[in-house]
Motif scaffolding. Structure first.
Motif, PDB file in Angstrom:
ATOM      1  N   GLN A 181       0.821  -1.211   0.000  1.00  8.30           N
ATOM      2  CA  GLN A 181       0.000   0.000   0.000  1.00  8.30           C
ATOM      3  C   GLN A 181       0.860   1.269   0.000  1.00  8.30           C
ATOM      4  OE1 GLN A 181      -3.374   0.227   2.644  1.00  8.30           O
ATOM      5  NE2 GLN A 181      -4.071   2.076   1.597  1.00  8.30           N
ATOM      6  N   TYR A 182       1.350   1.570  -1.160  1.00 10.74           N
ATOM      7  CA  TYR A 182       2.202   2.736  -1.351  1.00 10.74           C
ATOM      8  C   TYR A 182       1.689   3.462  -2.596  1.00 10.74           C
ATOM      9  CZ  TYR A 182       6.597   5.277  -0.954  1.00 10.74           C
ATOM     10  OH  TYR A 182       7.533   6.252  -0.759  1.00 10.74           O
ATOM     11  N   PRO A 183       1.797   4.799  -2.651  1.00  4.13           N
ATOM     12  CA  PRO A 183       1.234   5.490  -3.830  1.00  4.13           C
ATOM     13  C   PRO A 183       1.998   5.269  -5.130  1.00  4.13           C
ATOM     14  CG  PRO A 183       2.139   7.057  -2.265  1.00  4.13           C
ATOM     15  CD  PRO A 183       2.207   5.730  -1.600  1.00  4.13           C
ATOM     16  N   VAL A 184       3.099   4.513  -5.062  1.00  2.00           N
ATOM     17  CA  VAL A 184       3.816   4.167  -6.295  1.00  2.00           C
ATOM     18  C   VAL A 184       4.050   2.663  -6.300  1.00  2.00           C
ATOM     19  CG1 VAL A 184       5.933   4.469  -7.654  1.00  2.00           C
ATOM     20  CG2 VAL A 184       5.094   6.355  -6.260  1.00  2.00           C
ATOM     21  N   LEU A 185       3.600   1.993  -7.342  1.00  2.00           N
ATOM     22  CA  LEU A 185       3.945   0.578  -7.518  1.00  2.00           C
ATOM     23  C   LEU A 185       4.912   0.552  -8.678  1.00  2.00           C
ATOM     24  CD1 LEU A 185       0.541  -1.302  -7.093  1.00  2.00           C
ATOM     25  CD2 LEU A 185       2.442  -1.165  -5.480  1.00  2.00           C
ATOM     26  N   LYS A 186       6.151   0.207  -8.368  1.00  2.00           N
ATOM     27  CA  LYS A 186       7.175   0.370  -9.413  1.00  2.00           C
ATOM     28  C   LYS A 186       7.025  -0.651 -10.551  1.00  2.00           C
ATOM     29  CE  LYS A 186      10.760  -2.050  -6.999  1.00  2.00           C
ATOM     30  NZ  LYS A 186      11.335  -2.235  -5.796  1.00  2.00           N
ATOM     31  N   GLU A 187       7.643  -0.292 -11.684  1.00  2.00           N
ATOM     32  CA  GLU A 187       7.573  -1.140 -12.867  1.00  2.00           C
ATOM     33  C   GLU A 187       8.446  -2.370 -12.633  1.00  2.00           C
ATOM     34  OE1 GLU A 187       8.791   1.700 -12.267  1.00  2.00           O
ATOM     35  OE2 GLU A 187      10.125   2.513 -13.784  1.00  2.00           O
ATOM     36  N   GLU A 188       7.868  -3.547 -12.752  1.00  2.00           N
ATOM     37  CA  GLU A 188       8.650  -4.784 -12.646  1.00  2.00           C
ATOM     38  C   GLU A 188       7.816  -5.956 -13.128  1.00  2.00           C
ATOM     39  OE1 GLU A 188       9.700  -5.325  -8.525  1.00  2.00           O
ATOM     40  OE2 GLU A 188       7.626  -5.201  -7.862  1.00  2.00           O
ATOM     41  N   ASN A 189       8.469  -7.023 -13.513  1.00  2.00           N
ATOM     42  CA  ASN A 189       7.819  -8.269 -13.921  1.00  2.00           C
ATOM     43  C   ASN A 189       6.694  -8.074 -14.946  1.00  2.00           C
ATOM     44  OD1 ASN A 189       9.370  -9.721 -12.039  1.00  2.00           O
ATOM     45  ND2 ASN A 189       7.914  -9.194 -10.417  1.00  2.00           N
ATOM     46  N   GLY A 190       6.865  -7.169 -15.879  1.00  4.73           N
ATOM     47  CA  GLY A 190       5.848  -6.977 -16.913  1.00  4.73           C
ATOM     48  C   GLY A 190       4.752  -5.982 -16.526  1.00  4.73           C
ATOM     49  N   PHE A 191       4.843  -5.422 -15.298  1.00  2.42           N
ATOM     50  CA  PHE A 191       3.875  -4.397 -14.910  1.00  2.42           C
ATOM     51  C   PHE A 191       4.506  -3.036 -15.150  1.00  2.42           C
ATOM     52  CE2 PHE A 191       2.282  -7.763 -12.013  1.00  2.42           C
ATOM     53  CZ  PHE A 191       0.961  -7.753 -12.434  1.00  2.42           C
ATOM     54  N   ILE A 192       3.687  -2.078 -15.614  1.00  3.79           N
ATOM     55  CA  ILE A 192       4.272  -0.750 -15.736  1.00  3.79           C
ATOM     56  C   ILE A 192       3.956   0.031 -14.461  1.00  3.79           C
ATOM     57  CG2 ILE A 192       4.059  -0.835 -18.250  1.00  3.79           C
ATOM     58  CD1 ILE A 192       2.243   1.521 -18.118  1.00  3.79           C
ATOM     59  N   ARG A 193       4.673   1.129 -14.232  1.00  2.00           N
ATOM     60  CA  ARG A 193       4.559   1.858 -12.969  1.00  2.00           C
ATOM     61  C   ARG A 193       3.151   2.434 -12.776  1.00  2.00           C
ATOM     62  NH1 ARG A 193       8.656   6.299 -10.663  1.00  2.00           N
ATOM     63  NH2 ARG A 193      10.118   4.773 -11.490  1.00  2.00           N
ATOM     64  N   LYS A 194       2.613   2.250 -11.560  1.00  2.46           N
ATOM     65  CA  LYS A 194       1.282   2.781 -11.256  1.00  2.46           C
ATOM     66  C   LYS A 194       1.390   3.781 -10.111  1.00  2.46           C
ATOM     67  CE  LYS A 194      -2.491  -0.059 -11.296  1.00  2.46           C
ATOM     68  NZ  LYS A 194      -3.071  -1.337 -10.854  1.00  2.46           N
ATOM     69  N   VAL A 195       0.761   4.940 -10.280  1.00  4.22           N
ATOM     70  CA  VAL A 195       0.885   5.986  -9.255  1.00  4.22           C
ATOM     71  C   VAL A 195      -0.475   6.577  -8.882  1.00  4.22           C
ATOM     72  CG1 VAL A 195       3.218   6.623 -10.002  1.00  4.22           C
ATOM     73  CG2 VAL A 195       1.269   7.759 -11.030  1.00  4.22           C
ATOM     74  N   LYS A 196      -0.528   7.157  -7.666  1.00  5.80           N
ATOM     75  CA  LYS A 196      -1.769   7.761  -7.176  1.00  5.80           C
ATOM     76  C   LYS A 196      -1.502   9.192  -6.701  1.00  5.80           C
ATOM     77  CE  LYS A 196      -3.255   3.243  -5.501  1.00  5.80           C
ATOM     78  NZ  LYS A 196      -3.414   2.363  -4.344  1.00  5.80           N
ATOM     79  N   PRO A 197      -1.455  10.146  -7.635  1.00  4.36           N
ATOM     80  CA  PRO A 197      -1.082  11.510  -7.234  1.00  4.36           C
ATOM     81  C   PRO A 197      -2.107  12.222  -6.337  1.00  4.36           C
ATOM     82  CG  PRO A 197      -0.814  11.180  -9.597  1.00  4.36           C
ATOM     83  CD  PRO A 197      -1.602  10.029  -9.093  1.00  4.36           C
ATOM     84  N   LEU A 198      -3.329  11.677  -6.197  1.00  2.97           N
ATOM     85  CA  LEU A 198      -4.326  12.337  -5.331  1.00  2.97           C
ATOM     86  C   LEU A 198      -4.372  11.704  -3.933  1.00  2.97           C
ATOM     87  CD1 LEU A 198      -7.473  12.922  -7.627  1.00  2.97           C
ATOM     88  CD2 LEU A 198      -5.455  14.335  -7.336  1.00  2.97           C
ATOM     89  N   CYS A 199      -3.365  10.884  -3.608  1.00  2.00           N
ATOM     90  CA  CYS A 199      -3.452  10.121  -2.345  1.00  2.00           C
ATOM     91  C   CYS A 199      -3.501  11.002  -1.105  1.00  2.00           C
ATOM     92  CB  CYS A 199      -2.310   9.112  -2.261  1.00  2.00           C
ATOM     93  SG  CYS A 199      -0.695   9.884  -2.164  1.00  2.00           S
ATOM     94  N   LYS A 200      -3.097  12.256  -1.212  1.00  2.00           N
ATOM     95  CA  LYS A 200      -3.159  13.131  -0.033  1.00  2.00           C
ATOM     96  C   LYS A 200      -4.244  14.200  -0.184  1.00  2.00           C
ATOM     97  CE  LYS A 200       1.293  12.342   1.988  1.00  2.00           C
ATOM     98  NZ  LYS A 200       2.470  12.974   2.609  1.00  2.00           N
ATOM     99  N   ILE A 201      -5.170  13.950  -1.121  1.00  2.43           N
ATOM    100  CA  ILE A 201      -6.262  14.906  -1.364  1.00  2.43           C
ATOM    101  C   ILE A 201      -7.584  14.202  -1.068  1.00  2.43           C
ATOM    102  CG2 ILE A 201      -7.516  16.031  -3.264  1.00  2.43           C
ATOM    103  CD1 ILE A 201      -4.707  16.900  -4.250  1.00  2.43           C
ATOM    104  N   SER A 202      -8.420  14.833  -0.250  1.00  2.00           N
ATOM    105  CA  SER A 202      -9.661  14.156   0.140  1.00  2.00           C
ATOM    106  C   SER A 202     -10.692  14.192  -0.994  1.00  2.00           C
ATOM    107  CB  SER A 202     -10.247  14.803   1.395  1.00  2.00           C
ATOM    108  OG  SER A 202     -10.806  16.041   1.050  1.00  2.00           O
TER     109      SER A 202
END
Ligand code: SF4
Ligand code: ZN
Ligand code: ZN
Length: 304
Positions: A181-202
């Motif tokens: 549970q982190y706002p960045v899931l890094k690119e690895e094993n065929g997955f591309i990087r996933k990010v959540k830039p609104l994670c600190k916005i209600s």
């Protein structure tokens, strides 16, 4: 009369958890800056990245797309038409309208052409609609982003979403999930990087941003969301927030600061391979999407 924190105008927005009040323009500026700060804090991407925002037609994904475009990022949209009656039709129209307004590309996947709509799949599968839908969305987001040459997927998950998931994972001590549970899931094993830039916005802050920016978004919730446990958790956390502003942000931020680093020493047991049919990352010989498709075909053939 409360005045804007930045200028002499009358404040239109008050944010109790930050003890800040803003006029319209300064609120929009605050929101964009907060998104930018989060991107930098978690080293999500930079101006050279090719970003694809997963768009649902709702306030969060459209606000995110708007903010990233305003901040000068190279960002397009990605919409999956789930085929959920009026809900999908309306959300697709609004997503297309917004893309046109900001002059960006909206890449669309029509589920009915790829496999079947969610309501159709529900008639062949006993799992909850959201579980089927989650598998489908994760699969297509990753696959299509790679095919289309993007290197980042950004989703509109907000603080309320993240705090509710964190609460649920903590209640169940789901260490494997907490560890991820982190706002960045890094690119690895065929997955591309996933990010959540609104994670600190209600959720409220993103709704205000959408309204003040003149963004037309779908207000109805997906009909399958009714009765989801996450709604109860959100309600509970919002009651705590009401009594003590800042609770959600503290709960989430302090988890990231204090607990997340400790959890990284927890040994990972998961080994990822590739699906024998489609080549996408999978824990099993055949990935969940391909198994779903095979199951669906077998059941369809049986009923013919
Ligand atoms: Fe999919 Fe469930 Fe969300 Fe509806 S509520 S879009 S079915 S995950
Ligand atoms: Zn102002
Ligand atoms: Zn597969």
């Amino acid at each position: 009369m409360r005045k804007c924190y930045k200028c002499d105008k009358k404040a239109q927005v008050y944010l109790p958890q930050h003890r800040l009040a803003f006029c319209k323009d300064h609120y929009l500026e605050w929101f964009d800056n907060r998104v930018e700060k989060t991107i930098k804090e978690f080293k999500m991407f930079d101006k050279n990245s090719k970003i694809l925002v997963a768009v649902s037609g709702g306030k969060d994904s459209l606000s995110l797309w708007n903010a990233l475009a305003k901040l000068g990022y190279n960002v397009d949209g990605f919409y999956i038409n789930l085929g959920i009656g009026d809900y999908s039709q309306k959300s697709k129209e609004l997503a297309l309208k917004f893309a046109k307004k900001i002059g960006k590309t909206l890449n669309i996947v029509e589920l009915k052409d790829e496999i079947a709509t969610i309501p159709e799949m529900k008639t062949y599968d006993n799992r909850p609609a959201c579980s089927i839908c989650g598998t489908i969305k994760r699969y297509f987001m990753n696959k299509k982003a790679k095919e289309l040459g993007y290197n980042i997927i950004a989703t509109g998950h907000n603080l309320d979403d993240e705090a509710a998931v964190l609460f649920s994972n903590t209640l169940n001590w789901s260490i494997e999930y907490l560890k991820r549970q982190y706002p960045v899931l890094k690119e690895e094993n065929g997955f591309i990087r996933k990010v959540k830039p609104l994670c600190k916005i209600s959720e409220k802050e993103s709704a205000i941003y959408a309204i003040l920016s003149g963004i037309e978004y779908i207000e109805e919730e997906c009909p399958y969301s009714v009765g989801a446990t996450s709604i109860d958790y959100k309600l509970f956390l919002s009651q705590l927030e009401e009594k003590s502003p800042g609770t959600k942000l503290r709960f989430y931020s302090e988890f990231l600061r204090k607990m997340y680093p400790i959890l990284q020493s927890y040994e990972e047991k998961v080994e990822l391979g590739r699906c024998e049919i489609c080549g996408e990352p999978s824990m099993n010989r055949i990935c969940s999407y391909c198994s779903l498709k095979m199951k669906l075909q077998a059941k369809k053939e049986k009923t013919v």
